[in-house]
Structure formats: C-alpha cells, structure tokens
Design a protein around this motif. Structure first.
Motif, PDB file in Angstrom:
ATOM      1  N   HIS A  49       0.833  -1.207   0.000  1.00  0.00           N
ATOM      2  CA  HIS A  49       0.000   0.000   0.000  1.00  0.00           C
ATOM      3  C   HIS A  49       0.867   1.255   0.000  1.00  0.00           C
ATOM      4  CE1 HIS A  49      -2.760   3.085   1.672  1.00  0.00           C
ATOM      5  NE2 HIS A  49      -3.575   2.518   0.797  1.00  0.00           N
ATOM      6  N   ARG A  50       1.940   1.274   0.805  1.00  0.00           N
ATOM      7  CA  ARG A  50       2.846   2.429   0.813  1.00  0.00           C
ATOM      8  C   ARG A  50       3.471   2.639  -0.559  1.00  0.00           C
ATOM      9  NH1 ARG A  50       4.531   0.393   5.792  1.00  0.00           N
ATOM     10  NH2 ARG A  50       6.318  -0.589   4.775  1.00  0.00           N
ATOM     11  N   THR A  51       3.865   1.552  -1.222  1.00  0.00           N
ATOM     12  CA  THR A  51       4.461   1.645  -2.553  1.00  0.00           C
ATOM     13  C   THR A  51       3.449   2.199  -3.555  1.00  0.00           C
ATOM     14  OG1 THR A  51       5.852  -0.251  -2.037  1.00  0.00           O
ATOM     15  CG2 THR A  51       5.645   0.331  -4.352  1.00  0.00           C
ATOM     16  N   MET A  52       2.202   1.711  -3.489  1.00  0.00           N
ATOM     17  CA  MET A  52       1.159   2.171  -4.398  1.00  0.00           C
ATOM     18  C   MET A  52       0.874   3.657  -4.190  1.00  0.00           C
ATOM     19  SD  MET A  52      -2.920   1.664  -4.520  1.00  0.00           S
ATOM     20  CE  MET A  52      -2.899   2.077  -2.844  1.00  0.00           C
ATOM     21  N   VAL A  53       0.761   4.075  -2.940  1.00  0.00           N
ATOM     22  CA  VAL A  53       0.442   5.477  -2.637  1.00  0.00           C
ATOM     23  C   VAL A  53       1.573   6.397  -3.075  1.00  0.00           C
ATOM     24  CG1 VAL A  53       0.128   7.098  -0.723  1.00  0.00           C
ATOM     25  CG2 VAL A  53      -1.193   4.990  -0.799  1.00  0.00           C
ATOM     26  N   SER A  54       2.809   5.976  -2.904  1.00  0.00           N
ATOM     27  CA  SER A  54       3.925   6.841  -3.291  1.00  0.00           C
ATOM     28  C   SER A  54       4.069   6.946  -4.812  1.00  0.00           C
ATOM     29  CB  SER A  54       5.227   6.336  -2.670  1.00  0.00           C
ATOM     30  OG  SER A  54       5.557   5.076  -3.218  1.00  0.00           O
ATOM     31  N   ALA A  55       3.503   5.994  -5.551  1.00  0.00           N
ATOM     32  CA  ALA A  55       3.619   6.005  -7.014  1.00  0.00           C
ATOM     33  C   ALA A  55       2.455   6.713  -7.697  1.00  0.00           C
ATOM     34  CB  ALA A  55       3.714   4.573  -7.522  1.00  0.00           C
ATOM     35  N   ILE A  56       1.501   7.251  -6.950  1.00  0.00           N
ATOM     36  CA  ILE A  56       0.356   7.931  -7.566  1.00  0.00           C
ATOM     37  C   ILE A  56       0.825   9.228  -8.221  1.00  0.00           C
ATOM     38  CG2 ILE A  56      -1.819   9.122  -7.095  1.00  0.00           C
ATOM     39  CD1 ILE A  56      -2.334   7.081  -4.910  1.00  0.00           C
ATOM     40  N   ALA A  57       0.374   9.435  -9.447  1.00  0.00           N
ATOM     41  CA  ALA A  57       0.750  10.634 -10.200  1.00  0.00           C
ATOM     42  C   ALA A  57      -0.515  11.298 -10.749  1.00  0.00           C
ATOM     43  CB  ALA A  57       1.683  10.270 -11.340  1.00  0.00           C
ATOM     44  N   LYS A  58      -0.355  12.508 -11.240  1.00  0.00           N
ATOM     45  CA  LYS A  58      -1.483  13.251 -11.815  1.00  0.00           C
ATOM     46  C   LYS A  58      -2.005  12.472 -13.023  1.00  0.00           C
ATOM     47  CE  LYS A  58      -2.844  17.684 -13.666  1.00  0.00           C
ATOM     48  NZ  LYS A  58      -2.471  19.061 -13.957  1.00  0.00           N
ATOM     49  N   GLY A  59      -3.343  12.356 -13.103  1.00  0.00           N
ATOM     50  CA  GLY A  59      -3.964  11.657 -14.215  1.00  0.00           C
ATOM     51  C   GLY A  59      -4.333  10.220 -13.902  1.00  0.00           C
ATOM     52  N   ASP A  60      -3.835   9.668 -12.792  1.00  0.00           N
ATOM     53  CA  ASP A  60      -4.194   8.299 -12.413  1.00  0.00           C
ATOM     54  C   ASP A  60      -5.651   8.253 -11.971  1.00  0.00           C
ATOM     55  OD1 ASP A  60      -1.665   7.354 -12.911  1.00  0.00           O
ATOM     56  OD2 ASP A  60      -1.043   7.311 -10.808  1.00  0.00           O
ATOM     57  N   GLN A  93      -6.807  12.396   1.927  1.00  0.00           N
ATOM     58  CA  GLN A  93      -5.463  12.005   2.342  1.00  0.00           C
ATOM     59  C   GLN A  93      -4.961  10.909   1.422  1.00  0.00           C
ATOM     60  OE1 GLN A  93      -5.827  10.747   6.399  1.00  0.00           O
ATOM     61  NE2 GLN A  93      -5.333  12.785   7.168  1.00  0.00           N
ATOM     62  N   LYS A  94      -3.658  10.876   1.237  1.00  0.00           N
ATOM     63  CA  LYS A  94      -3.082   9.845   0.368  1.00  0.00           C
ATOM     64  C   LYS A  94      -3.376   8.444   0.895  1.00  0.00           C
ATOM     65  CE  LYS A  94       0.823  11.854  -2.042  1.00  0.00           C
ATOM     66  NZ  LYS A  94       2.276  11.774  -2.229  1.00  0.00           N
ATOM     67  N   ASN A  95      -3.370   8.285   2.203  1.00  0.00           N
ATOM     68  CA  ASN A  95      -3.598   6.965   2.779  1.00  0.00           C
ATOM     69  C   ASN A  95      -5.038   6.490   2.622  1.00  0.00           C
ATOM     70  OD1 ASN A  95      -0.967   6.622   3.582  1.00  0.00           O
ATOM     71  ND2 ASN A  95      -1.296   7.620   5.546  1.00  0.00           N
ATOM     72  N   ALA A  96      -5.944   7.381   2.191  1.00  0.00           N
ATOM     73  CA  ALA A  96      -7.333   6.993   1.990  1.00  0.00           C
ATOM     74  C   ALA A  96      -7.567   6.378   0.615  1.00  0.00           C
ATOM     75  CB  ALA A  96      -8.248   8.199   2.169  1.00  0.00           C
ATOM     76  N   ILE A  97      -6.520   6.239  -0.180  1.00  0.00           N
ATOM     77  CA  ILE A  97      -6.652   5.625  -1.503  1.00  0.00           C
ATOM     78  C   ILE A  97      -6.603   4.112  -1.344  1.00  0.00           C
ATOM     79  CG2 ILE A  97      -5.625   5.413  -3.794  1.00  0.00           C
ATOM     80  CD1 ILE A  97      -6.846   8.156  -3.173  1.00  0.00           C
ATOM     81  N   ALA A  98      -7.632   3.440  -1.838  1.00  0.00           N
ATOM     82  CA  ALA A  98      -7.695   1.982  -1.723  1.00  0.00           C
ATOM     83  C   ALA A  98      -7.017   1.296  -2.895  1.00  0.00           C
ATOM     84  CB  ALA A  98      -9.144   1.521  -1.623  1.00  0.00           C
ATOM     85  N   ALA A  99      -7.155   1.853  -4.102  1.00  0.00           N
ATOM     86  CA  ALA A  99      -6.570   1.200  -5.276  1.00  0.00           C
ATOM     87  C   ALA A  99      -6.393   2.204  -6.401  1.00  0.00           C
ATOM     88  CB  ALA A  99      -7.456   0.062  -5.746  1.00  0.00           C
ATOM     89  N   VAL A 100      -5.419   1.921  -7.237  1.00  0.00           N
ATOM     90  CA  VAL A 100      -5.232   2.672  -8.471  1.00  0.00           C
ATOM     91  C   VAL A 100      -5.847   1.823  -9.577  1.00  0.00           C
ATOM     92  CG1 VAL A 100      -3.564   3.643 -10.081  1.00  0.00           C
ATOM     93  CG2 VAL A 100      -3.139   3.776  -7.630  1.00  0.00           C
ATOM     94  N   LEU A 101      -6.768   2.425 -10.330  1.00  0.00           N
ATOM     95  CA  LEU A 101      -7.500   1.694 -11.363  1.00  0.00           C
ATOM     96  C   LEU A 101      -6.779   1.781 -12.705  1.00  0.00           C
ATOM     97  CD1 LEU A 101     -11.019   3.075 -10.434  1.00  0.00           C
ATOM     98  CD2 LEU A 101     -10.041   0.874  -9.776  1.00  0.00           C
ATOM     99  N   PRO A 102      -7.014   0.824 -13.592  1.00  0.00           N
ATOM    100  CA  PRO A 102      -6.452   0.919 -14.950  1.00  0.00           C
ATOM    101  C   PRO A 102      -7.054   2.100 -15.693  1.00  0.00           C
ATOM    102  CG  PRO A 102      -7.284  -1.307 -14.502  1.00  0.00           C
ATOM    103  CD  PRO A 102      -7.710  -0.441 -13.369  1.00  0.00           C
ATOM    104  N   LYS A 103      -6.309   2.643 -16.632  1.00  0.00           N
ATOM    105  CA  LYS A 103      -6.775   3.779 -17.423  1.00  0.00           C
ATOM    106  C   LYS A 103      -8.058   3.418 -18.162  1.00  0.00           C
ATOM    107  CE  LYS A 103      -3.193   6.469 -16.688  1.00  0.00           C
ATOM    108  NZ  LYS A 103      -3.263   7.698 -15.982  1.00  0.00           N
ATOM    109  N   GLY A 104      -9.004   4.328 -18.209  1.00  0.00           N
ATOM    110  CA  GLY A 104     -10.259   4.123 -18.914  1.00  0.00           C
ATOM    111  C   GLY A 104     -11.354   3.497 -18.074  1.00  0.00           C
ATOM    112  N   THR A 105     -11.077   3.225 -16.810  1.00  0.00           N
ATOM    113  CA  THR A 105     -12.087   2.609 -15.949  1.00  0.00           C
ATOM    114  C   THR A 105     -13.235   3.568 -15.666  1.00  0.00           C
ATOM    115  OG1 THR A 105     -10.367   1.279 -14.921  1.00  0.00           O
ATOM    116  CG2 THR A 105     -12.438   1.455 -13.742  1.00  0.00           C
ATOM    117  N   LEU A 106     -12.938   4.852 -15.530  1.00  0.00           N
ATOM    118  CA  LEU A 106     -13.985   5.822 -15.213  1.00  0.00           C
ATOM    119  C   LEU A 106     -14.994   5.955 -16.333  1.00  0.00           C
ATOM    120  CD1 LEU A 106     -11.973   8.644 -13.425  1.00  0.00           C
ATOM    121  CD2 LEU A 106     -13.445   6.925 -12.418  1.00  0.00           C
ATOM    122  N   LYS A 107     -14.565   5.822 -17.567  1.00  0.00           N
ATOM    123  CA  LYS A 107     -15.488   5.947 -18.696  1.00  0.00           C
ATOM    124  C   LYS A 107     -16.447   4.777 -18.749  1.00  0.00           C
ATOM    125  CE  LYS A 107     -12.588   8.773 -21.631  1.00  0.00           C
ATOM    126  NZ  LYS A 107     -11.893   8.886 -22.891  1.00  0.00           N
TER     127      LYS A 107
END
Length: 109
Positions: A49-60, A93-107
């Motif tokens: 989870h720490r690795t995932m949160v630290s890798a979040i970038a704009k546009g994810d 908060q960054k720690n409130a992120i549960a998962a990073v989704l694949p691109k295009g999931t929101l559409k």
C-alpha cells in the motif's frame, strides 16, 4: 486396630515427569505460527500500500476507501485533489486511496 485406619502401602513409581522445556517450546511454536500467518502478511500488505500510494501521479484513476472514483488532479505531500465529476474536486489524504484503477475505468463505470 487396623479396622479404623487403613494401612499405608508403598505406591508404585509415579509417571515420569514431563520436560520443563515443553511449555516454552509450545509457546515458541505458537509465536512462530502467529507471526507467519498474521503479522507477516499484514506487513506485506502495508508495504504494498505504501508503494502504491507513493507512485500515484497526476492523471491516475483511483478509488478511495469510501468508494469514491475519480481522476487525480493534484498530488501533494499528504493530500490528493481528486476530480470526481466535471469541475468537482475533492481533497483526500493519500492513505485513503484503496486502489489505483487501470486507465479508462472511469469511462466504463
């Protein structure tokens, strides 16, 4: 006189004594099992989870612990700005992120 008091007879040899180390060995076995089945997997999940949160970038595209889906608009040290609808931005908060989704999931959602 023996009719009031029973005679004391010598008893046979008692059962052999258990090793004084056996309770300590059992406790160590329980600690080892607890470590490998509970503590170690939890440490691995926390590290992932720490690795995932630290890798979040704009546009994810992310999902929060509360179930909010959105696109990361701004990344700060402790907070993220997430656009959940057009021109609707929330800060979490960054720690409130549960998962990073694949691109295009929101559409597709």
């Amino acid at each position: 006189m023996d009719f009031l008091i029973s005679s004391a007879w010598a008893q046979a040899a008692g059962a052999p004594q258990a090793s004084p180390w056996s309770p300590l060995v059992m406790m160590l076995v329980f600690v080892a099992v607890f470590f490998f089945f509970v503590i170690r997997p939890q440490m691995k999940r926390a590290k992932d989870h720490r690795t995932m949160v630290s890798a979040i970038a704009k546009g994810d595209e992310v999902v929060t612990n509360g179930g909010m889906l959105g696109r990361v608009d701004e990344v700060g040290d402790a907070f993220l700005a997430i656009e959940v609808a057009e021109k609707v931005v929330i800060r979490v908060q960054k720690n409130a992120i549960a998962a990073v989704l694949p691109k295009g999931t929101l559409k597709s959602a």
